[in-house]
Design a protein around this motif. Structure first.
Motif, PDB file in Angstrom:
ATOM      1  N   ILE A   7       0.836  -1.204   0.000  1.00 23.24           N
ATOM      2  CA  ILE A   7       0.000   0.000   0.000  1.00 23.24           C
ATOM      3  C   ILE A   7       0.870   1.253   0.000  1.00 23.24           C
ATOM      4  O   ILE A   7       0.598   2.222  -0.720  1.00 23.24           O
ATOM      5  N   PHE A   8       1.942   1.218   0.801  1.00 21.76           N
ATOM      6  CA  PHE A   8       2.835   2.379   0.870  1.00 21.76           C
ATOM      7  C   PHE A   8       3.445   2.676  -0.493  1.00 21.76           C
ATOM      8  O   PHE A   8       3.428   3.821  -0.960  1.00 21.76           O
ATOM      9  N   LEU A  13       4.082   6.514  -1.655  1.00 21.96           N
ATOM     10  CA  LEU A  13       5.443   6.931  -1.997  1.00 21.96           C
ATOM     11  C   LEU A  13       5.415   8.109  -2.972  1.00 21.96           C
ATOM     12  O   LEU A  13       6.140   9.094  -2.800  1.00 21.96           O
ATOM     13  N   GLY A  14       4.561   8.006  -3.972  1.00 19.52           N
ATOM     14  CA  GLY A  14       4.450   9.091  -4.945  1.00 19.52           C
ATOM     15  C   GLY A  14       4.014  10.401  -4.312  1.00 19.52           C
ATOM     16  O   GLY A  14       4.464  11.482  -4.717  1.00 19.52           O
ATOM     17  N   LEU A  16       4.718  11.401  -1.276  1.00 15.54           N
ATOM     18  CA  LEU A  16       5.880  11.962  -0.581  1.00 15.54           C
ATOM     19  C   LEU A  16       6.828  12.652  -1.564  1.00 15.54           C
ATOM     20  O   LEU A  16       7.374  13.722  -1.274  1.00 15.54           O
ATOM     21  N   ILE A  17       7.004  12.039  -2.726  1.00 11.21           N
ATOM     22  CA  ILE A  17       7.870  12.642  -3.741  1.00 11.21           C
ATOM     23  C   ILE A  17       7.264  13.950  -4.243  1.00 11.21           C
ATOM     24  O   ILE A  17       7.972  14.932  -4.493  1.00 11.21           O
ATOM     25  N   ASP A  18       5.934  13.986  -4.373  1.00  7.91           N
ATOM     26  CA  ASP A  18       5.263  15.221  -4.789  1.00  7.91           C
ATOM     27  C   ASP A  18       5.521  16.350  -3.790  1.00  7.91           C
ATOM     28  O   ASP A  18       5.670  17.519  -4.172  1.00  7.91           O
ATOM     29  N   VAL A  19       5.564  16.006  -2.514  1.00  8.34           N
ATOM     30  CA  VAL A  19       5.833  17.012  -1.484  1.00  8.34           C
ATOM     31  C   VAL A  19       7.212  17.637  -1.711  1.00  8.34           C
ATOM     32  O   VAL A  19       7.385  18.857  -1.597  1.00  8.34           O
ATOM     33  N   ILE A  20       8.191  16.804  -2.058  1.00 10.10           N
ATOM     34  CA  ILE A  20       9.536  17.318  -2.333  1.00 10.10           C
ATOM     35  C   ILE A  20       9.516  18.243  -3.547  1.00 10.10           C
ATOM     36  O   ILE A  20      10.055  19.355  -3.520  1.00 10.10           O
ATOM     37  N   LEU A  61      13.186   7.513   2.661  1.00  5.92           N
ATOM     38  CA  LEU A  61      13.584   6.972   1.361  1.00  5.92           C
ATOM     39  C   LEU A  61      14.880   6.168   1.480  1.00  5.92           C
ATOM     40  O   LEU A  61      15.033   5.129   0.831  1.00  5.92           O
ATOM     41  N   CYS A  62      15.801   6.642   2.302  1.00  6.95           N
ATOM     42  CA  CYS A  62      17.040   5.888   2.536  1.00  6.95           C
ATOM     43  C   CYS A  62      16.729   4.543   3.189  1.00  6.95           C
ATOM     44  O   CYS A  62      17.342   3.518   2.852  1.00  6.95           O
TER      45      CYS A  62
END
Length: 224
Positions: A7-8, A13-14, A16-20, A61-62
């Protein structure tokens, strides 16, 4: 646990990347980056995340890289995750730039050929080199993190990355050649890619000279 992980990766995950992406300054000259920002869509640009949140995302992410190497490989390549995380090198907070560099360093620990090829093919170390050059001669955490990245690449004998860095960025790095890590990286490049060629050329010339000498000796005997 597997279902939660699925689910994550599939749904969150996408996000979280959008937030960056939406928390980093855009570069109007970089059309691909502008497209990334336009396509993010799920988070409003005015809701830029706090630096502490961005740092935590990098740490997460690490963790994913270290504990789910097979899952992240396809996800990172297909969704250009490395490129998007490296947008953090545009932030003014140095510790966020360092977090992005350490993210790349963590990826390299996998020694994954596909990820390394992806980095080289898409010139993904360009913002890292840019951050290093912009930092100048200041000795700080950013300087140390990038030099350590170079050291790791050299010591782990990552030939493709050594060639990529020297071939692509040496004009920018040459002014830092007095630093041991930069100097050692260039020596590694010369040992791997230049010395074998020179050695082969010398062997060929030696063999040619020997053959010519023998030929003249034989002709001399026949003439006599």
């Amino acid at each position: 646990r597997d279902s939660i992980t699925d689910i994550f990766y599939e749904k969150h995950l996408g996000e979280l990347i959008d937030v960056i992406i939406l928390s980093c300054p855009s570069d109007e000259a970089d059309q691909s980056t502008s497209n990334l920002a336009r396509n993010a869509g799920k988070v409003e640009s005015q809701n830029s995340a706090k630096p502490e949140i961005l740092s935590s995302i990098c740490e997460l992410l690490c963790f994913c890289v270290l504990h789910h190497p097979y899952r992240i490989k396809c996800n990172f390549i297909l969704n250009n995750v490395i490129e998007k995380v490296l947008l953090l090198t545009r932030r003014r907070e140095k510790y966020l730039v360092v977090a992005a560099v350490r993210f790349v360093r963590t990826i390299l620990t996998s020694h994954d050929e596909h990820l390394i090829n992806h980095i080289v093919k898409n010139n993904l170390l360009k913002p890292v080199i840019g951050a290093f050059v912009a930092n100048g001669n200041r000795y700080n955490v950013l300087n140390s993190a990038i030099l350590e990245l170079f050291e790791y690449i050299r010591k782990e004998n990552m030939k493709l990355l050594v060639k990529y860095i020297v071939d692509s960025f040496w004009n920018q790095l040459v002014k830092f050649e007095n630093l041991a890590s930069i100097h050692s990286l260039k020596i590694k490049y010369e040992q791997v890619f230049l010395l074998p060629t020179n050695f082969t050329t010398k062997i060929f010339r030696y063999r040619t000279s020997v053959h010519v000498t023998c030929l003249f000796a034989v002709l001399g005997e026949l003439w006599n």
